[in-house]
Design a protein around this motif. Structure first.
Motif, PDB file in Angstrom:
ATOM      1  N   UNK A 280      28.175  13.011  -6.491  1.00  0.00           N
ATOM      2  CA  UNK A 280      29.236  12.848  -5.526  1.00  0.00           C
ATOM      3  C   UNK A 280      30.573  12.887  -6.257  1.00  0.00           C
ATOM      4  N   UNK A 281      31.544  13.489  -5.623  1.00  0.00           N
ATOM      5  CA  UNK A 281      32.877  13.601  -6.187  1.00  0.00           C
ATOM      6  C   UNK A 281      33.809  12.662  -5.444  1.00  0.00           C
ATOM      7  N   UNK A 282      34.633  11.958  -6.152  1.00  0.00           N
ATOM      8  CA  UNK A 282      35.614  11.092  -5.521  1.00  0.00           C
ATOM      9  C   UNK A 282      36.668  11.976  -4.864  1.00  0.00           C
ATOM     10  N   UNK A 283      36.662  12.028  -3.535  1.00  0.00           N
ATOM     11  CA  UNK A 283      37.582  12.899  -2.812  1.00  0.00           C
ATOM     12  C   UNK A 283      39.030  12.542  -3.065  1.00  0.00           C
ATOM     13  N   UNK A 284      39.314  11.278  -3.375  1.00  0.00           N
ATOM     14  CA  UNK A 284      40.694  10.888  -3.638  1.00  0.00           C
ATOM     15  C   UNK A 284      41.181  11.448  -4.968  1.00  0.00           C
ATOM     16  N   UNK A 285      40.257  11.861  -5.838  1.00  0.00           N
ATOM     17  CA  UNK A 285      40.628  12.427  -7.131  1.00  0.00           C
ATOM     18  C   UNK A 285      40.867  13.936  -7.043  1.00  0.00           C
ATOM     19  N   UNK A 286      40.645  14.519  -5.876  1.00  0.00           N
ATOM     20  CA  UNK A 286      40.839  15.953  -5.709  1.00  0.00           C
ATOM     21  C   UNK A 286      42.315  16.316  -5.785  1.00  0.00           C
ATOM     22  N   UNK A 287      42.570  17.522  -6.238  1.00  0.00           N
ATOM     23  CA  UNK A 287      43.893  18.113  -6.156  1.00  0.00           C
ATOM     24  C   UNK A 287      44.319  18.088  -4.685  1.00  0.00           C
ATOM     25  N   UNK A 288      45.590  17.831  -4.394  1.00  0.00           N
ATOM     26  CA  UNK A 288      46.028  17.773  -2.994  1.00  0.00           C
ATOM     27  C   UNK A 288      45.716  19.049  -2.198  1.00  0.00           C
ATOM     28  N   UNK A 289      45.787  20.198  -2.836  1.00  0.00           N
ATOM     29  CA  UNK A 289      45.493  21.455  -2.139  1.00  0.00           C
ATOM     30  C   UNK A 289      44.003  21.575  -1.819  1.00  0.00           C
ATOM     31  N   UNK A 290      43.151  21.067  -2.709  1.00  0.00           N
ATOM     32  CA  UNK A 290      41.715  21.064  -2.428  1.00  0.00           C
ATOM     33  C   UNK A 290      41.390  20.055  -1.332  1.00  0.00           C
ATOM     34  N   UNK A 291      42.046  18.916  -1.368  1.00  0.00           N
ATOM     35  CA  UNK A 291      41.838  17.913  -0.322  1.00  0.00           C
ATOM     36  C   UNK A 291      42.253  18.491   1.031  1.00  0.00           C
ATOM     37  N   UNK A 292      43.311  19.297   1.031  1.00  0.00           N
ATOM     38  CA  UNK A 292      43.786  19.926   2.270  1.00  0.00           C
ATOM     39  C   UNK A 292      42.729  20.844   2.859  1.00  0.00           C
TER      40      UNK A 292
ATOM     41  N   UNK B 106      33.781  23.736  -2.695  1.00  0.00           N
ATOM     42  CA  UNK B 106      33.582  22.309  -2.461  1.00  0.00           C
ATOM     43  C   UNK B 106      32.654  22.126  -1.269  1.00  0.00           C
ATOM     44  N   UNK B 107      31.642  21.300  -1.416  1.00  0.00           N
ATOM     45  CA  UNK B 107      30.731  20.975  -0.325  1.00  0.00           C
ATOM     46  C   UNK B 107      30.955  19.519   0.057  1.00  0.00           C
ATOM     47  N   UNK B 108      31.360  19.299   1.300  1.00  0.00           N
ATOM     48  CA  UNK B 108      31.627  17.944   1.782  1.00  0.00           C
ATOM     49  C   UNK B 108      30.743  17.620   2.967  1.00  0.00           C
ATOM     50  N   UNK B 109      30.482  16.344   3.132  1.00  0.00           N
ATOM     51  CA  UNK B 109      29.755  15.865   4.294  1.00  0.00           C
ATOM     52  C   UNK B 109      30.679  15.750   5.483  1.00  0.00           C
ATOM     53  N   UNK B 110      30.122  15.461   6.649  1.00  0.00           N
ATOM     54  CA  UNK B 110      30.939  15.340   7.862  1.00  0.00           C
ATOM     55  C   UNK B 110      32.055  14.307   7.766  1.00  0.00           C
ATOM     56  N   UNK B 111      31.910  13.325   6.892  1.00  0.00           N
ATOM     57  CA  UNK B 111      32.956  12.319   6.724  1.00  0.00           C
ATOM     58  C   UNK B 111      34.063  12.774   5.769  1.00  0.00           C
ATOM     59  N   UNK B 112      33.927  13.985   5.214  1.00  0.00           N
ATOM     60  CA  UNK B 112      34.938  14.528   4.311  1.00  0.00           C
ATOM     61  C   UNK B 112      34.717  14.195   2.852  1.00  0.00           C
ATOM     62  N   UNK B 113      33.672  13.421   2.556  1.00  0.00           N
ATOM     63  CA  UNK B 113      33.377  13.089   1.164  1.00  0.00           C
ATOM     64  C   UNK B 113      32.780  14.306   0.466  1.00  0.00           C
ATOM     65  N   UNK B 114      33.407  14.733  -0.622  1.00  0.00           N
ATOM     66  CA  UNK B 114      32.904  15.886  -1.370  1.00  0.00           C
ATOM     67  C   UNK B 114      31.646  15.463  -2.115  1.00  0.00           C
ATOM     68  N   UNK B 115      30.544  16.158  -1.817  1.00  0.00           N
ATOM     69  CA  UNK B 115      29.248  15.848  -2.429  1.00  0.00           C
ATOM     70  C   UNK B 115      28.989  16.677  -3.677  1.00  0.00           C
ATOM     71  N   UNK B 116      29.565  17.874  -3.701  1.00  0.00           N
ATOM     72  CA  UNK B 116      29.317  18.755  -4.839  1.00  0.00           C
ATOM     73  C   UNK B 116      30.435  19.785  -4.931  1.00  0.00           C
ATOM     74  N   UNK B 117      30.675  20.236  -6.135  1.00  0.00           N
ATOM     75  CA  UNK B 117      31.552  21.376  -6.375  1.00  0.00           C
ATOM     76  C   UNK B 117      30.754  22.348  -7.221  1.00  0.00           C
ATOM     77  N   UNK B 118      30.607  23.562  -6.699  1.00  0.00           N
ATOM     78  CA  UNK B 118      29.873  24.613  -7.407  1.00  0.00           C
ATOM     79  C   UNK B 118      30.826  25.795  -7.557  1.00  0.00           C
ATOM     80  N   UNK B 119      30.426  26.745  -8.373  1.00  0.00           N
ATOM     81  CA  UNK B 119      31.229  27.975  -8.457  1.00  0.00           C
ATOM     82  C   UNK B 119      30.554  29.029  -7.602  1.00  0.00           C
TER      83      UNK B 119
END
Length: 117
Positions: free
Chosen positions: A1-13, A102-115
């Motif tokens: 799981x990835x801490x969504x708050x640690x994402x770059x603002x553009x990725x969070x967008x 970025x793969x996120x769940x319905x709550x917006x929490x990023x579960x994985x980042x793949x290329x």
């Protein structure tokens, strides 16, 4: 799981936009991609009798149709545990093998980042 708050603002967008598309349209998936100029393209799953596209493939198609030359990043919001090979291929075709997805769940929490590659 990835801490969504640690994402770059553009990725969070793009995660937020993908989540909104899923919720607004009541579809299984929402997706958003960001092109080389910073423009974003948002889509939901397309499920017609004659046409079936995942949200991510639809977002990539929208970017291409709008003149995007490359992608910086992509996000998909889904109940799924993985990004399909077909979705990653669409991102790779436009953005290249190293494009993050970025793969996120319905709550917006990023579960994985793949290329895409």
């Amino acid at each position: 799981m990835t801490d969504s708050s640690a994402l770059d603002p553009e990725d969070r967008k793009i995660v937020t936009l993908a989540r909104s598309a899923r919720a607004r349209n009541g579809v299984p998936e929402g997706a958003a991609v960001r092109d080389e100029t910073g423009r974003t393209y948002v889509a939901g799953t397309v499920a017609l009798d004659s046409l079936r596209l995942s949200a991510l493939r639809t977002a990539v198609a929208m970017a291409v149709a709008s003149g995007a030359k490359s992608l910086e990043a992509a996000a998909v919001v889904s109940d799924s545990d993985a990004v399909s090979d077909e979705d990653r291929a669409a991102v790779r075709d436009l953005g290249g093998a190293g494009t993050p997805v970025l793969l996120a769940g319905p709550d917006g929490t990023v579960r994985a980042t793949v290329t895409a590659g």
